[in-house]
Write an enzyme that holds these catalytic residues in place. Sequence first.
Site, PDB file in Angstrom:
ATOM      1  N   LYS A  52      49.476  43.621  42.118  1.00 60.73           N
ATOM      2  CA  LYS A  52      48.380  44.435  41.582  1.00 60.73           C
ATOM      3  C   LYS A  52      48.947  45.529  40.667  1.00 60.73           C
ATOM      4  O   LYS A  52      48.422  45.798  39.592  1.00 60.73           O
ATOM      5  CB  LYS A  52      47.568  45.063  42.722  1.00 60.73           C
ATOM      6  CG  LYS A  52      46.715  44.043  43.454  1.00 60.73           C
ATOM      7  CD  LYS A  52      46.144  44.586  44.762  1.00 60.73           C
ATOM      8  CE  LYS A  52      45.488  43.452  45.550  1.00 60.73           C
ATOM      9  NZ  LYS A  52      45.035  43.856  46.887  1.00 60.73           N
ATOM     10  N   GLN A  96      45.158  48.655  50.893  1.00 56.43           N
ATOM     11  CA  GLN A  96      45.565  47.267  51.122  1.00 56.43           C
ATOM     12  C   GLN A  96      45.266  46.877  52.571  1.00 56.43           C
ATOM     13  O   GLN A  96      45.588  47.602  53.498  1.00 56.43           O
ATOM     14  CB  GLN A  96      47.066  47.109  50.801  1.00 56.43           C
ATOM     15  CG  GLN A  96      47.572  45.695  50.916  1.00 56.43           C
ATOM     16  CD  GLN A  96      46.919  44.741  49.914  1.00 56.43           C
ATOM     17  OE1 GLN A  96      46.707  45.077  48.756  1.00 56.43           O
ATOM     18  NE2 GLN A  96      46.572  43.550  50.368  1.00 56.43           N
ATOM     19  N   ASP A 119      37.639  48.158  45.055  1.00 59.64           N
ATOM     20  CA  ASP A 119      37.507  46.947  45.881  1.00 59.64           C
ATOM     21  C   ASP A 119      36.036  46.676  46.224  1.00 59.64           C
ATOM     22  O   ASP A 119      35.710  45.615  46.748  1.00 59.64           O
ATOM     23  CB  ASP A 119      38.283  47.124  47.199  1.00 59.64           C
ATOM     24  CG  ASP A 119      39.551  46.296  47.230  1.00 59.64           C
ATOM     25  OD1 ASP A 119      39.676  45.373  46.411  1.00 59.64           O
ATOM     26  OD2 ASP A 119      40.411  46.565  48.089  1.00 59.64           O
TER      27      ASP A 119
END
Length: 282
Positions: A52, A96, A119
């Site tokens: 990422k 994460q 997200d």
Amino acid sequence: MLTLAAKPVAEKIRKSVQERSAAFLVRHHRAPKLSVVLVGTDPASVIYTRKKGEAAIACGMEHETITLPVTSTPVEVKNVIDRLNADPRVDGILIQRPLPKGFREEEVLYWVAPEKDVDAFHPVNTGRLALGLPCFQPCTPAGVMELLKHYEVQPAGKLACVIGRSSIVGKPMAAMLLQADATVLHCHSRTPNLRAISSQADIVVVAAGKPGLIDSSYVREGAVVVDVGIHRNAEGKVVGDVVFDDVARKASAMTPVPGGVGPMTIAVLLQNTIWAAEERSR
Ligand code: NAD
């Protein structure tokens, strides 16, 4: 049979993000910034966060991964998120997953400020998605929608079957297809006679996390089949939830695994991050 490959679609999105990042830099004298918080050293999570970060930098963004010890308490991690929420130079924040034991997902979901929630996990964003309001797009299902759009698969008026009801894939996938005017059949582990349902659908999106669950008996002739599943089989090969060669004999279009849905997820994350930066600086 048309292969719905991610490469050209993900490249197109990344190029657009790169251009928007460059324009943002000129206008605001700083690059858009993505901050990733990693708790512990789970090897898969370390690889995902590295990818990422590399992708963000390749698109002209600033990026940091804050790695915290696996022994960190929820309060310690939340303090870090609070600092990032308050930092005007941070546009997107991502925690994460999976988090170590002791973290309650129903609390963690609220930590990242909705306007930095790239997200799209914050209940404000999931609520906005359900209502059809502008919001961050949950990365994997939004990647599926981008693939369908690129390959001119029109969900409007179609019968779509989503297999799986997780918060990160199945539920937002069903919401997005509904928003795109499909009639949505939403199946899960307690659905009796899945085969009878999925084999009616024009579009089947499989996110069950069960390797090889879907063979050709689950799809109708000419269906479009999207495989979200990712697994490594006994021979070390990456496979999906769909038996590709078998289903390919019936489907009109299909995503491969690897190279289908997977690369789309990071592309949408980058798209969400530049959107966050642009929206926050309006
Ligand atoms: P999950 O385990 O959280 O959810 C799986 C869902 O499938 C559940 O809702 C369950 O009810 C349903 N299910 C399980 N067995 C079933 C069956 N036999 N019949 C019908 N429904 C069934 O998984 P997830 O996080 O949604 O991920 C699903 C898959 O997608 C996994 O393989 C995961 O690795 C993959 N994934 C890929 C990406 C990507 O970037 N490509 C992103 C997220 C997840």
